[in-house]
Scaffold this active site. Sequence first.
Site, short mmCIF file in Angstrom:
data_model
loop_
_atom_site.label_atom_id
_atom_site.label_comp_id
_atom_site.label_asym_id
_atom_site.label_seq_id
_atom_site.Cartn_x
_atom_site.Cartn_y
_atom_site.Cartn_z
N HIS A 49 -9.70 -6.68 -0.79
CA HIS A 49 -10.62 -7.62 0.00
C HIS A 49 -11.49 -6.43 0.24
O HIS A 49 -11.11 -5.01 0.45
CB HIS A 49 -9.64 -7.84 1.70
CG HIS A 49 -9.21 -6.53 2.06
ND1 HIS A 49 -10.48 -5.40 2.79
CD2 HIS A 49 -7.68 -5.24 2.54
CE1 HIS A 49 -9.80 -4.53 2.90
NE2 HIS A 49 -7.85 -4.77 2.96
N ASP A 79 -5.03 -2.99 -0.44
CA ASP A 79 -5.18 -1.65 -1.80
C ASP A 79 -3.35 -1.33 -2.19
O ASP A 79 -3.54 -1.07 -3.43
CB ASP A 79 -6.26 -0.27 -1.10
CG ASP A 79 -5.38 0.01 0.50
OD1 ASP A 79 -4.47 -1.42 0.90
OD2 ASP A 79 -5.71 0.56 1.21
#
Length: 477
Positions: free
Chosen positions: A79, A336
């Site tokens: 994101h 992540d």
Amino acid sequence: MKFRVLLSLAFVVYESAAYPFGSHYPLPEGQVSQTFTDNFNPVKNFGGNGPYSDGRGFGISRDPPEGCSVDQVIMLHRHGERYPDVGVYQTIEKAINKLTAFEANNTLEGDLDFFSEWDFWIHNSALIAQETTTGPYAGLLDGYSQGTEYAARYKNLWDGKTKVPMFSSGYQRIIETARKFGEGFFGRNYSEIVDMNIIPEDAAQGANSLTPSCHALKTSNVCGNLTHIMPEFSVAAERLNKQNPGLTLNSTDVYALMITAAYELNANPYSPWIDVFTREEWISFGYTQDLIYYYCDGPGDAASVAAGSLYANATLTLMNQGPEKAGKLYFSFCHDVNITPVLAAIGLFTPKEDLPVDRLPFTYDYHSGDFVPMGGHLVFERMTCNQTANNEKGVYVRAVVNEAVIPFEECSSGPGFSCSLSNYTTYLNSKLKDFNAVCKTPSSYPQELTFFWNYNDTNQYDYQNGPVSYQLGLTNE
């Protein structure tokens, strides 16, 4: 001697005639700089907390090697830039409150003299954990810009009308990034072209997930105790306290204020907190971020490598099936901590030895700021290449991490340091771990990643109002 004088006079006459205003002969400007005074950029020491920056590579061209063309692209994208989540927000707020309380009866001086004029940039608690929409590093802007850039780079892989599936894990900010990327790539017809598939972030997804959960405990006994180990944090606290007698900052506060700089930059053009700390302190902060990823969600944790093997194995299957059978474009979006396990599984950025926790080494290759900043992405390019003097005609694979081409150390003899698909298949099969065996996936959960082949061809999830909903059929595979 007389001859030399005549030569000098002749040169002066010639120069004056060619350049009547007496200017010097314009020597050509050098093409490259020969000066490298340092290699410091604070963004590279933010780990995964700060704005996107391109990865540092090896000087290999981002364009396909001569004689090669990309015929399939598979991308895993984090994101975009966001506000801190609840836990980090509370950590930041606690440190800021300590400064505010001190300032009620004192004037902050020295490196903190800006504080009275500084405006806490999170004005509404509803912003916590959401994508940022302001500043040059805004998360939604990042997603859209990346989409437009990839449309220009890979426009030949889409005919302008064929529907394309996209895949997002079921978290609001990730879905928003996926949508913005889709709008940038496919343009105004995004909602008519894209079949958005939202994969629940649910342990019950088992192996059929973009965010797989490992039911076994983390194998690393270091994870969870890494944020304040560097002595530079205590040194920074001592310096700031000395500048402001009566202030009682500690290493935990310093860590919080440093992470404040990273997150503020996600929403603003500038953060004064960057200048509060020295280069040595920022380098140490960056290393703590590397340690966290390495031991908690990277090559230092066997469970993470097993989790990353799921996506790596699925992409290997897609590339072996090829664009004619499997399709040309696969865009997926996640967190992540879902990208670092994949990097570990495919053997990129893996140090030869575990990172030490008692000192900062300067010969390691695991720099999280290069591969998982906000908006970080891993791209697999499948290439068809003509025969050259050095390489056979065939299909090759290369990995691109944040726009830097990163060769596979054990397989890089192809064009542009790529790896032949056949060799890559052998290479990867030797590295992949059995997710279900390592993570003890319950037998009632899906045992394979299948959504790349069994996806919903509907655009009803391109945009949604209210709570996130999912394609329920995918949970039963």
